[in-house]
Motif scaffolding. Structure first.
Motif, PDB file in Angstrom:
ATOM      1  N   PHE A   3      -7.827 -12.185  -3.776  1.00 31.78           N
ATOM      2  CA  PHE A   3      -6.677 -12.207  -4.693  1.00 31.78           C
ATOM      3  C   PHE A   3      -7.131 -12.396  -6.139  1.00 31.78           C
ATOM      4  O   PHE A   3      -6.506 -11.925  -7.069  1.00 31.78           O
TER       5      PHE A   3
ATOM      6  N   SER B 106      -7.527 -11.758   3.701  1.00 32.48           N
ATOM      7  CA  SER B 106      -8.313 -11.317   2.546  1.00 32.48           C
ATOM      8  C   SER B 106      -7.911 -12.059   1.279  1.00 32.48           C
ATOM      9  O   SER B 106      -8.104 -11.551   0.176  1.00 32.48           O
TER      10      SER B 106
ATOM     11  N   GLY C 172      -8.626  -3.828  -0.017  1.00 31.59           N
ATOM     12  CA  GLY C 172      -8.403  -4.933  -0.947  1.00 31.59           C
ATOM     13  C   GLY C 172      -8.220  -6.225  -0.173  1.00 31.59           C
ATOM     14  O   GLY C 172      -8.707  -6.322   0.959  1.00 31.59           O
ATOM     15  N   GLY C 173      -7.376  -7.041  -0.772  1.00 32.70           N
ATOM     16  CA  GLY C 173      -6.429  -6.810  -1.854  1.00 32.70           C
ATOM     17  C   GLY C 173      -5.646  -5.508  -1.686  1.00 32.70           C
ATOM     18  O   GLY C 173      -5.503  -4.997  -0.591  1.00 32.70           O
TER      19      GLY C 173
ATOM     20  N   TYR D 224      -0.152 -13.801   7.250  1.00 35.69           N
ATOM     21  CA  TYR D 224      -1.379 -13.816   8.051  1.00 35.69           C
ATOM     22  C   TYR D 224      -2.587 -13.298   7.278  1.00 35.69           C
ATOM     23  O   TYR D 224      -3.635 -13.032   7.866  1.00 35.69           O
ATOM     24  N   CYS D 225      -2.460 -13.119   5.961  1.00 37.81           N
ATOM     25  CA  CYS D 225      -3.518 -12.433   5.198  1.00 37.81           C
ATOM     26  C   CYS D 225      -4.889 -13.056   5.442  1.00 37.81           C
ATOM     27  O   CYS D 225      -5.059 -14.269   5.338  1.00 37.81           O
TER      28      CYS D 225
ATOM     29  N   LEU E 127       1.222  -8.614  -2.804  1.00 40.47           N
ATOM     30  CA  LEU E 127       1.927  -9.120  -1.629  1.00 40.47           C
ATOM     31  C   LEU E 127       1.282 -10.440  -1.195  1.00 40.47           C
ATOM     32  O   LEU E 127       0.164 -10.772  -1.619  1.00 40.47           O
ATOM     33  N   ARG E 128       1.971 -11.146  -0.332  1.00 40.45           N
ATOM     34  CA  ARG E 128       1.434 -12.399   0.207  1.00 40.45           C
ATOM     35  C   ARG E 128       1.807 -12.491   1.692  1.00 40.45           C
ATOM     36  O   ARG E 128       2.606 -13.333   2.108  1.00 40.45           O
ATOM     37  N   CYS E 129       1.213 -11.622   2.484  1.00 43.75           N
ATOM     38  CA  CYS E 129       1.499 -11.625   3.917  1.00 43.75           C
ATOM     39  C   CYS E 129       1.071 -12.972   4.510  1.00 43.75           C
ATOM     40  O   CYS E 129      -0.008 -13.478   4.180  1.00 43.75           O
TER      41      CYS E 129
ATOM     42  N   CYS F 103      -3.814  -8.589  -5.222  1.00 45.38           N
ATOM     43  CA  CYS F 103      -2.772  -8.031  -4.356  1.00 45.38           C
ATOM     44  C   CYS F 103      -1.438  -8.589  -4.825  1.00 45.38           C
ATOM     45  O   CYS F 103      -1.354  -9.755  -5.220  1.00 45.38           O
TER      46      CYS F 103
ATOM     47  N   SER G 218      -1.115  -1.216   1.539  1.00 46.99           N
ATOM     48  CA  SER G 218       0.173  -1.657   2.059  1.00 46.99           C
ATOM     49  C   SER G 218       1.174  -0.528   1.846  1.00 46.99           C
ATOM     50  O   SER G 218       0.927   0.396   1.071  1.00 46.99           O
TER      51      SER G 218
ATOM     52  N   LYS H  51       4.555  -3.155   6.633  1.00 47.25           N
ATOM     53  CA  LYS H  51       4.634  -4.592   6.879  1.00 47.25           C
ATOM     54  C   LYS H  51       5.786  -4.941   7.817  1.00 47.25           C
ATOM     55  O   LYS H  51       6.948  -4.662   7.519  1.00 47.25           O
TER      56      LYS H  51
END
Ligand code: SF4
Length: 210
Positions: free
Chosen positions: A42, A38, A69-70, A35-36, A31-33, A29, A97, A116
């Motif tokens: 990565f 998953s 995903g990811g 609260y991820c 992105l790096r949210c 992925c 996303s 997001k």
């Protein structure tokens, strides 16, 4: 394609929540949210051919397949996989996303676009053009961790008239925003949205394979 896992579950979110489903989770992925849940996807995983993926989906047997995903749109062969699954008679969904063009996906794929909110730390990656190009069957999802996120999502929904176009899904971040609080806000404001909790987490908790 680089695949983190393929497994059977109950659809935890989206407008198809509650249905048995095969999840195809890709690796990686961009992105790096904050609260991820998953992050295990990565890195790692294994390379699988489209034929191997199709065989595993067939073995697991659910008529509904979620590509997730990811970030599945990072996989070059993803549109072709979606097309093959549709041709084989599966209902195909993708959870992505709001940061990637989706034009390459064949018609018939149900696209759940996860816009997001600011609390994710990745709202600057949202592609607003996606909201002008929604197809029948698509849904827009907002994962919310506090009232500021909620107000932002309400504003986005109104500005882009999303509730006139597609299902709008509101989900609280697990462990950060109490579902009851979100429900009260939605009722207070009479919002035409569908609230969701992460059903798979209630059933099985966090981690790979569920
Ligand atoms: S887009 Fe999804 S997988 Fe990627 S960091 Fe955000 S929550 Fe995690």
């Amino acid at each position: 394609m680089r695949i983190a896992e393929i497994y059977s579950s109950i659809q935890g979110e989206t407008q198809y929540a509650g249905l048995p489903c095969t999840l195809v989770r890709t690796t990686g992925c961009d992105l790096r949210c904050g609260y991820c849940d998953s992050a295990f996807a990565f890195h790692g995983g294994r390379d699988m051919t489209l034929e191997e993926i199709m065989a595993e989906v067939s073995r697991l047997g659910a008529p509904l397949v979620l590509l997730t995903g990811g970030e599945p749109m990072l996989q070059r062969e993803l549109p072709e996989l979606a097309g093959r699954l549709l041709s084989a008679g599966y209902r195909v969904m993708i959870e992505t996303s709001g940061a990637h063009a989706l034009d390459a996906l064949p018609a018939g794929v149900v696209r759940v676009i996860d816009m997001k909110a600011p609390g994710s730390g990745e709202s600057h990656r949202n592609r607003l053009d996606l909201l002008r190009d929604l197809r029948p069957g698509d849904a827009v999802k907002f994962v919310l961790e506090d009232e500021a996120d909620y107000r932002w999502a309400v504003e986005m929904m109104g500005k882009h008239r999303l509730d006139h176009t597609c299902p709008v899904l509101f989900s609280p971040v697990h462990g950060r925003l109490a579902p009851t609080v979100l429900a009260e806000w939605i009722l207070r404001d009479r919002l035409p949205v569908r609230m969701q909790v992460q059903l798979h987490k209630l059933l099985w908790g966090e981690g790979p394979g569920r």
